[in-house]
Enzyme design. Structure first.
Site, mmCIF file in Angstrom:
data_model
loop_
_atom_site.group_PDB
_atom_site.id
_atom_site.type_symbol
_atom_site.label_atom_id
_atom_site.label_comp_id
_atom_site.label_asym_id
_atom_site.label_seq_id
_atom_site.Cartn_x
_atom_site.Cartn_y
_atom_site.Cartn_z
ATOM 1 N N LYS A 154 0.853 -1.191 0.000
ATOM 2 C CA LYS A 154 0.000 0.000 0.000
ATOM 3 C C LYS A 154 0.887 1.238 0.000
ATOM 4 O O LYS A 154 1.759 1.394 0.867
ATOM 5 C CB LYS A 154 -0.891 -0.034 1.243
HETATM 6 C C1 E4P Z 1 -8.447 1.395 3.899
HETATM 7 O O1 E4P Z 1 -7.664 1.049 3.064
HETATM 8 C C2 E4P Z 1 -8.392 2.711 4.552
HETATM 9 O O2 E4P Z 1 -7.163 2.887 5.154
HETATM 10 C C3 E4P Z 1 -9.544 2.886 5.511
HETATM 11 O O3 E4P Z 1 -10.729 2.434 4.879
HETATM 12 C C4 E4P Z 1 -9.682 4.293 6.018
HETATM 13 O O4 E4P Z 1 -10.894 4.412 6.734
HETATM 14 P P1 E4P Z 1 -11.206 5.653 7.690
HETATM 15 O O5 E4P Z 1 -11.341 6.883 6.859
HETATM 16 O O6 E4P Z 1 -12.498 5.293 8.364
HETATM 17 O O7 E4P Z 1 -10.050 5.755 8.647
#
Ligand code: E4P
Length: 217
Positions: free
Chosen positions: A83
């Site tokens: 990522k």
């Molecule tokens: C997933 O890849 C993201 O990091 C996550 O969905 C972020 O979610 P949030 O905005 O609720 O922290």
């Protein structure tokens, strides 16, 4: 639409994986912090549980550092997806890593142009953050629709991984808008299952069944 689970909580992942409905996992530094776990140990355990892509996020800000951290994470298991943040350095790292055959997830995407760049960099997934756009009164679902149209126009293979999903309606709207994947926190997965009329209907059926005096099998 594929379902990824958005957590680094190994217990939750194990339990939801038993449903057979989970196609992958996303983590981020905040979720690792929340889990209280060492990132290497947590990702190794998660990759053992779920066969699909498991996103582990780099924390370096420069391309070389991201590539190096990404390769370190990828050594944990063959289903690690690296990522990377949607910055210029992140895009360069994405191009290099996908060129070497690694799976990548370009995260923190908030515009269609950013998604277009991620696709051009060869990302396996791009993650538009719906809830965080809603937080600032921008329609996150419109973004999914725009990205879907762009990717279809040019037959980009990058998958739209809708992230930052906070409600059951977010998940439904992502499916309607054509997201390839929704990454969903365990609390929201629970909300997808529950409906008061299901509970009420089941109770009524069971009460009537009792009155028949019958049994099955
Ligand atoms: C997933 O890849 C993201 O990091 C996550 O969905 C972020 O979610 P949030 O905005 O609720 O922290």
């Amino acid at each position: 639409m594929k379902f990824f689970i958005d957590t680094a909580d190994v217990g939750e992942i194990r339990s939801w994986n038993e449903t057979g409905l989970i196609d992958g996992v996303t983590t981020n530094p905040s979720l690792i912090l929340k889990s209280g776990r060492d990132i290497n140990e947590a990702l190794a355990e998660i990759c053992d549980i779920v066969a699909g892509p498991v996103s582990g996020e780099v924390t370096a800000l420069d391309t070389a550092g991201m590539i190096s951290q990404g390769k370190t994470l990828a050594k944990i298991a063959s289903n690690i997806c690296i990522k990377l943040p949607l910055t210029l350095d992140g895009l360069k790292a994405c191009k290099a890593l996908t060129g070497e055959g690694f799976k990548t997830n370009v995260t923190l995407c908030f515009s269609a142009n950013q998604a277009l760049l991620a696709a051009k960099a060869g990302a396996t997934f791009v993650s538009p953050f719906i809830g965080r756009l809603d937080d600032i009164n921008i329609d996150g679902m419109e973004l999914i629709e725009e990205i879907r149209a762009i990717f279809d126009n040019y037959d980009f293979k990058t998958e739209i991984l809708a992230a930052s999903l906070r409600t059951a309606n977010h998940v439904k709207d992502c499916a309607i808008s054509g997201a390839d994947v929704a990454t969903i926190p365990p609390s929201t997965l629970e909300k997808l299952v529950a409906h008061p009329l299901t509970d009420k209907g089941l109770a009524a059926f069971l009460a009537d069944w009792e009155k028949t005096g019958q049994s099955i099998g």
